[in-house]
Each structure stands twice: as structure tokens, then as C-alpha cells.
Design a protein around this motif. Structure first.
Motif, PDB file in Angstrom:
ATOM      1  N   ALA A   1       0.923   1.045   0.826  1.00 33.95           N
ATOM      2  CA  ALA A   1       0.830   2.005   1.937  1.00 33.95           C
ATOM      3  C   ALA A   1       2.205   2.539   2.322  1.00 33.95           C
ATOM      4  O   ALA A   1       2.336   3.691   2.752  1.00 33.95           O
ATOM      5  CB  ALA A   1       0.171   1.330   3.135  1.00 33.95           C
TER       6      ALA A   1
ATOM      7  N   ALA B   1      -1.194  -4.480  -0.380  1.00 34.08           N
ATOM      8  CA  ALA B   1      -1.704  -3.286   0.305  1.00 34.08           C
ATOM      9  C   ALA B   1      -0.644  -2.690   1.228  1.00 34.08           C
ATOM     10  O   ALA B   1      -0.489  -1.462   1.308  1.00 34.08           O
ATOM     11  CB  ALA B   1      -2.960  -3.648   1.105  1.00 34.08           C
ATOM     12  N   GLU B   2       0.097  -3.547   1.886  1.00 30.28           N
ATOM     13  CA  GLU B   2       1.160  -3.083   2.790  1.00 30.28           C
ATOM     14  C   GLU B   2       2.234  -2.326   2.016  1.00 30.28           C
ATOM     15  O   GLU B   2       2.691  -1.254   2.435  1.00 30.28           O
ATOM     16  CB  GLU B   2       1.772  -4.299   3.492  1.00 30.28           C
ATOM     17  CG  GLU B   2       2.890  -3.963   4.461  1.00 30.28           C
ATOM     18  CD  GLU B   2       3.533  -5.215   5.030  1.00 30.28           C
ATOM     19  OE1 GLU B   2       4.756  -5.182   5.285  1.00 30.28           O
ATOM     20  OE2 GLU B   2       2.819  -6.223   5.221  1.00 30.28           O
TER      21      GLU B   2
END
Length: 206
Positions: free
Chosen positions: A143, A139-140
Motif C-alpha cells: 500500500a 499489505a502495508e
């Protein structure tokens, strides 16, 4: 020569290390309290004093072994570098060709957990922590625009499912696949989940 007196924490860690070794050697079903006690030269009563039942000892041993690997996984994923580089390092380490230990222990745990609710609860919680750690970094990276991944949690599930399945095959049928093939498949799976070409994955991980 008299045994060195250990603190409660040291004694429990000693018992857990011995239990892990005995489970890997004998299997969950066959291992006994007496096996762990004998390996350390202590009484059955001492083992039971700390863990009360074989089921409690086995569950604690799995937690002990898995938390060591989890700590290393988090160390790899916590490095100050790109998400792609961290993920590739973690997946290659987690794969049965890497340095992650205890695949035989995990396979024993999965099998035994079908019959033992306490162990099933422990292995499920630990498994969820593995998936959550990977999903967080996926997810990091998404993003930050390093790659595209619409569902990091699902990606983590698919990756760990593949690696778990390969581990079962490699542990049960040693030599069935080469290390090079395993690494190729893990890279292909990771690249697919991140929406990258394999060449892009390799370049980004350098």
C-alpha cells in the motif's frame, strides 16, 4: 530445603517450560506426565491438578512456546522502519538458520496433530497467526508503494511453507545445507514475493 511456594501462574509456567523441554527431548508420543513431574521434583498429581490430562498439558506447552516466538515476530514486524526491512529481518529470524527456537517442537507437534484433534486445533491457530502477521506487513508495504504484491495472504503462505519445509530438512538432516545457502534461498523467495530483484531487496533492507 523446602521448595519456594509459587503462585498458580508461576507454577503453570514452570510446568509448561518443563513440558516443552521434555517434548523436545522425548517426543510427544513418548513423553509422560511422570517425566514432567520428575524433572521438577513434584508429584504427578500436581501436574494433573493444573492440566488434568497429558493432552491438555501438551497443547498448553505448544501454545506457551509458540506465543514466545510470536511475540518476538510481532516485535520485529512492529519496528519503525520500512516494510521491506522488517520483512527481511523477520524471515531471516524465522528461517531455520536464524534465532527462532523450537523447530523440533513444531515438527513433533505437526506429526502428533495428525492423531490428536486438540493439538491440531492449537497448532493450526498458531500457524494462522504467523501467516497473518506477515501478510499484514506485506499489505502495508504494498500500500505504501515499497513493492508490488497482489495477494499478501498468498505470499505469506508461500513464504512460511518454504521456511517450514526447509526447517524439516535442516532438523532431520543436520548439515545438509549451509547457512549461506539457506539465507540466499530465503532472500530469493522474499524478493520474488515482493516483485523485487535480490539486489533491490538487499539495498532496501539496509
Amino acid at each position: 530445603m523446602a521448595r519456594v511456594r509459587l503462585s498458580v501462574e508461576e507454577r503453570r509456567e514452570e510446568l509448561l517450560r518443563a513440558a516443552v523441554e521434555q517434548i523436545q527431548s522425548r517426543g510427544v508420543a513418548a513423553v509422560r506426565i511422570a517425566d514432567v513431574a520428575s524433572a521438577l521434583g513434584v508429584s504427578n498429581a500436581l501436574v494433573l491438578y493444573h492440566y488434568s490430562t497429558k493432552e491438555n498439558l501438551v497443547a498448553a506447552a505448544f501454545t506457551y512456546a509458540a506465543e514466545g516466538d510470536l511475540a518476538h515476530l510481532r516485535k520485529l514486524l512492529g519496528r519503525r522502519t520500512s516494510a521491506v526491512r522488517r520483512l527481511r529481518a523477520a524471515v531471516r529470524w524465522y528461517a531455520p538458520t536464524g534465532q527462532a527456537k523450537g523447530w523440533r517442537l513444531w515438527i513433533e507437534g505437526w506429526a502428533a496433530s495428525l492423531r490428536e484433534p486438540a493439538l491440531r486445533s492449537v497448532t493450526r491457530e498458531l500457524d494462522q497467526q504467523w501467516k497473518a502477521a506477515l501478510a499484514e506487513v506485506i499489505a502495508e508495504g504494498a500500500a505504501a508503494g515499497e513493492f508490488v504484491c497482489a495477494d499478501p495472504s498468498a505470499a505469506a503462505w508461500r513464504l512460511t511453507a518454504l521456511l517450514d519445509g526447509l526447517a524439516v530438512q535442516m532438523t532431520s538432516y543436520a548439515g545438509a545445507l549451509t547457512k549461506a545457502t539457506m539465507l540466499e534461498w530465503t532472500d530469493e523467495a522474499l524478493a520474488r514475493e515482493l516483485g523485487l530483484e535480490r539486489a533491490e531487496l538487499a539495498d532496501s533492507a539496509r
